[in-house]
Design a protein around this motif. Structure first.
Motif, PDB file in Angstrom:
ATOM      1  N   THR A 132     -49.710  65.838 -33.732  1.00  0.00           N
ATOM      2  CA  THR A 132     -48.423  65.103 -33.841  1.00  0.00           C
ATOM      3  C   THR A 132     -48.400  64.021 -32.719  1.00  0.00           C
ATOM      4  OG1 THR A 132     -46.778  66.667 -33.569  1.00  0.00           O
ATOM      5  CG2 THR A 132     -47.574  66.532 -35.908  1.00  0.00           C
ATOM      6  N   PRO A 135     -50.269  60.935 -34.834  1.00  0.00           N
ATOM      7  CA  PRO A 135     -50.244  61.382 -36.158  1.00  0.00           C
ATOM      8  C   PRO A 135     -51.155  60.339 -36.879  1.00  0.00           C
ATOM      9  CG  PRO A 135     -47.952  60.499 -35.699  1.00  0.00           C
ATOM     10  CD  PRO A 135     -48.635  60.398 -34.612  1.00  0.00           C
ATOM     11  N   HIS A 136     -51.857  60.884 -37.899  1.00  0.00           N
ATOM     12  CA  HIS A 136     -52.803  60.011 -38.680  1.00  0.00           C
ATOM     13  C   HIS A 136     -53.027  60.951 -39.868  1.00  0.00           C
ATOM     14  CE1 HIS A 136     -56.301  62.092 -37.265  1.00  0.00           C
ATOM     15  NE2 HIS A 136     -55.801  61.625 -36.020  1.00  0.00           N
ATOM     16  N   SER A 137     -53.558  60.316 -41.097  1.00  0.00           N
ATOM     17  CA  SER A 137     -53.851  61.264 -42.103  1.00  0.00           C
ATOM     18  C   SER A 137     -54.681  62.514 -42.000  1.00  0.00           C
ATOM     19  CB  SER A 137     -54.538  60.217 -43.480  1.00  0.00           C
ATOM     20  OG  SER A 137     -55.571  59.780 -42.922  1.00  0.00           O
ATOM     21  N   ASP A 138     -55.899  62.256 -40.999  1.00  0.00           N
ATOM     22  CA  ASP A 138     -56.522  63.375 -40.800  1.00  0.00           C
ATOM     23  C   ASP A 138     -55.799  64.498 -40.169  1.00  0.00           C
ATOM     24  OD1 ASP A 138     -58.712  62.226 -41.780  1.00  0.00           O
ATOM     25  OD2 ASP A 138     -59.646  61.674 -39.828  1.00  0.00           O
ATOM     26  N   SER A 139     -54.979  64.368 -39.028  1.00  0.00           N
ATOM     27  CA  SER A 139     -54.166  65.336 -38.489  1.00  0.00           C
ATOM     28  C   SER A 139     -53.199  65.950 -39.629  1.00  0.00           C
ATOM     29  CB  SER A 139     -53.608  64.650 -37.361  1.00  0.00           C
ATOM     30  OG  SER A 139     -52.530  63.692 -37.656  1.00  0.00           O
ATOM     31  N   THR A 140     -52.630  65.207 -40.541  1.00  0.00           N
ATOM     32  CA  THR A 140     -51.525  65.873 -41.419  1.00  0.00           C
ATOM     33  C   THR A 140     -52.302  66.890 -42.413  1.00  0.00           C
ATOM     34  OG1 THR A 140     -50.435  63.656 -41.303  1.00  0.00           O
ATOM     35  CG2 THR A 140     -49.870  65.094 -43.424  1.00  0.00           C
ATOM     36  N   VAL A 141     -53.558  66.408 -42.707  1.00  0.00           N
ATOM     37  CA  VAL A 141     -54.475  67.393 -43.479  1.00  0.00           C
ATOM     38  C   VAL A 141     -54.780  68.721 -42.692  1.00  0.00           C
ATOM     39  CG1 VAL A 141     -56.985  67.661 -44.716  1.00  0.00           C
ATOM     40  CG2 VAL A 141     -55.478  65.672 -44.677  1.00  0.00           C
TER      41      VAL A 141
END
Length: 161
Positions: A132, A135-141
């Protein structure tokens, strides 16, 4: 196993603290590696700036400023400290159960489930803090996946015990 979780817990608290209080605190943490001070770097955080100037900052002071720390986690951490050090609790509850009537000898996996679950949760918290920062979409996944793994690890250890 408890000492491994204890170290991971401490890392999760430190990472949460640094994440919450920012870049200046992170820089102080890195610079403190070349000193003998354990937690004085935390004094750069606004919340601990005026912390008892007559005493050194303690891990407990840092812990008290983190959202991830609950009454239950404090209790578990305190117990892990007793197990690691030469205390009566460390002797009589070494494997997470009362061994006052007899101390098992030889290999066993009894009592490992608790510390294994705690380790998985702490690793997930540390990883979440890391992912975090930017943060970006890959880190959220990735974060979602780690949380799913924690659930699976929990099921696995419950079956074993």
């Amino acid at each position: 196993m408890f000492c491994v979780w204890r170290s991971l817990y401490e890392l999760s608290v430190i990472s949460a603290f640094i994440s919450k209080y920012g870049e200046k605190v992170a820089e102080a943490f890195i610079k403190s590696a070349k000193t003998n001070d354990r937690y004085e770097w935390a004094r750069t955080a606004e919340c601990l700036k005026n912390y008892r100037t007559d005493r050194k900052i303690t891990f407990d002071a840092i812990q008290s400023k983190c959202k991830i720390v609950t009454k239950e986690w404090r209790k578990e951490y305190s117990f892990a400290c007793k197990l690691v050090h030469a205390s009566s609790q460390g002797t009589m509850y070494r494997l997470g159960a009362d061994t006052s009537k007899g101390i098992p000898v030889g290999r066993t996996d009894f009592g490992m489930g608790i510390s294994a679950m705690h380790s998985a949760i702490s690793l997930s918290q540390i990883t979440t803090q890391f992912f975090t920062v930017y943060p970006h979409s890959d880190s959220t996944v990735a974060i979602f996946t780690f949380h799913k793994w924690v659930n699976e690890i929990g099921k696995y250890y419950k079956r074993i015990e």
